[in-house]
Design an enzyme around this catalytic site. Sequence first.
Site, PDB file in Angstrom:
ATOM      1  N   VAL A  77       0.843  -1.186   0.000  1.00 11.69           N
ATOM      2  CA  VAL A  77       0.000   0.000   0.000  1.00 11.69           C
ATOM      3  C   VAL A  77       0.882   1.242   0.000  1.00 11.69           C
ATOM      4  CG1 VAL A  77      -1.949  -1.114   1.110  1.00 11.69           C
ATOM      5  CG2 VAL A  77      -0.152  -0.135   2.519  1.00 11.69           C
ATOM      6  N   ARG A  85       7.604   5.606   7.593  1.00  9.24           N
ATOM      7  CA  ARG A  85       7.737   4.296   6.966  1.00  9.24           C
ATOM      8  C   ARG A  85       7.342   3.181   7.931  1.00  9.24           C
ATOM      9  NH1 ARG A  85      11.992   7.349   4.811  1.00  9.24           N
ATOM     10  NH2 ARG A  85      12.076   7.368   2.540  1.00  9.24           N
ATOM     11  N   VAL A 115      11.736  -3.682  -2.140  1.00 11.20           N
ATOM     12  CA  VAL A 115      11.734  -2.226  -2.262  1.00 11.20           C
ATOM     13  C   VAL A 115      10.626  -1.597  -1.422  1.00 11.20           C
ATOM     14  CG1 VAL A 115      11.742  -0.302  -3.901  1.00 11.20           C
ATOM     15  CG2 VAL A 115      12.584  -2.535  -4.628  1.00 11.20           C
ATOM     16  N   VAL A 119      11.196  -0.783   4.267  1.00 10.99           N
ATOM     17  CA  VAL A 119      11.951  -1.813   3.575  1.00 10.99           C
ATOM     18  C   VAL A 119      12.750  -2.719   4.505  1.00 10.99           C
ATOM     19  CG1 VAL A 119      13.969  -0.342   3.135  1.00 10.99           C
ATOM     20  CG2 VAL A 119      13.452  -2.245   1.589  1.00 10.99           C
ATOM     21  N   HIS A 165      32.352  10.474  -1.284  1.00 14.18           N
ATOM     22  CA  HIS A 165      32.208   9.150  -0.680  1.00 14.18           C
ATOM     23  C   HIS A 165      31.760   9.297   0.773  1.00 14.18           C
ATOM     24  CE1 HIS A 165      34.058   7.286  -4.189  1.00 14.18           C
ATOM     25  NE2 HIS A 165      34.928   8.276  -4.157  1.00 14.18           N
ATOM     26  N   HIS A 172      16.213   2.758   6.676  1.00 16.30           N
ATOM     27  CA  HIS A 172      15.853   3.638   5.560  1.00 16.30           C
ATOM     28  C   HIS A 172      14.666   4.466   6.042  1.00 16.30           C
ATOM     29  CE1 HIS A 172      14.719   5.272   1.755  1.00 16.30           C
ATOM     30  NE2 HIS A 172      13.621   4.548   1.658  1.00 16.30           N
TER      31      HIS A 172
END
Length: 319
Positions: A77, A85, A115, A119, A165, A172
């Site tokens: 969804v 998240r 994904v 996640v 870097h 996430h």
Amino acid sequence: MKIGIVGLGRVGSSTAFALLMKGFAREMVLIDVDKKRAEGDALDLIHGTPFTRRANIYAGDYADLKGSDVVIVAAGVPQKPGETRLQLLGRNARVMKEIARNVSKYAPDSIVIVVTNPVDVLTYFFLKESGMDPRKVFGSGTVLDTARLRTLIAQHCGFSPRSVHVYVIGEHGDSEVPVWSGAMIGGIPLQNMCQICQKCDSKILENFAEKTKRAAYEIIERKGATHYAIALAVADIVESIFFDEKRVLTLSVYLEDYLGVKDLCISVPVTLGKHGVERILKLNLNEEELEAFRKSASILKNAINEITAEENKHQNTGG
């Protein structure tokens, strides 16, 4: 390479397009609960193949995943404006477990890239439900967060993002951790570079980290979802697999014991090749970063425990 994509929302369809443009897939099977949507996407992509490398693209069912080299899971969804998240967890966990059972049945040897948000947690549920090789099941993790942070630094300092870097590790999401202690531009530690160019200080770097963290929310407020950048990120992950590049990427992988973090999927730098995750790299974090990383892991662990308890409650009550 045969690639399966489960879930043809904006992320799934954008990923299919990005992969077609990359030219990796000789065969691509699209799976969605809305079969007509999958058929429409397949037709749309097929009509574009005269302008790309030839590929056999079609809508299918789970059984059509047989023989897939890579399966990308983008079903779930959508995230609502202002929703974290982790709040998505409860609504997506059951969907992910069903997908895991089907993928492990029809494509047990494939490399799986999760994904769907959140996640890290959903990658963990997929792995546990599927029983597949942990080296071949991972989430897109903080690959995009890392790219976002590198871009912000590069734009401000006047360098190419490829020359910056720095890694973002952890969840996430809201508790992600930028690893400033290891950040470099062109081989020069970022702290030293800041003294040379005199364009930024610790407050500006903290602002970059916050912008990275808030990026998805900002996009969702404006257009309802993020899908282009993550699609390109996933295509980049597949590229490392396809060419066996052994690139270092911050993927959400299963950790048995990493700096005190155990039995969890969370983003850390790994090398990725044709067989999946080949090495998990241990960073030399400073005390502040280590504490933040463990806190991020704790947040994810609590979320997993909460949803597991809720699942058990439903099973015991027959719900």
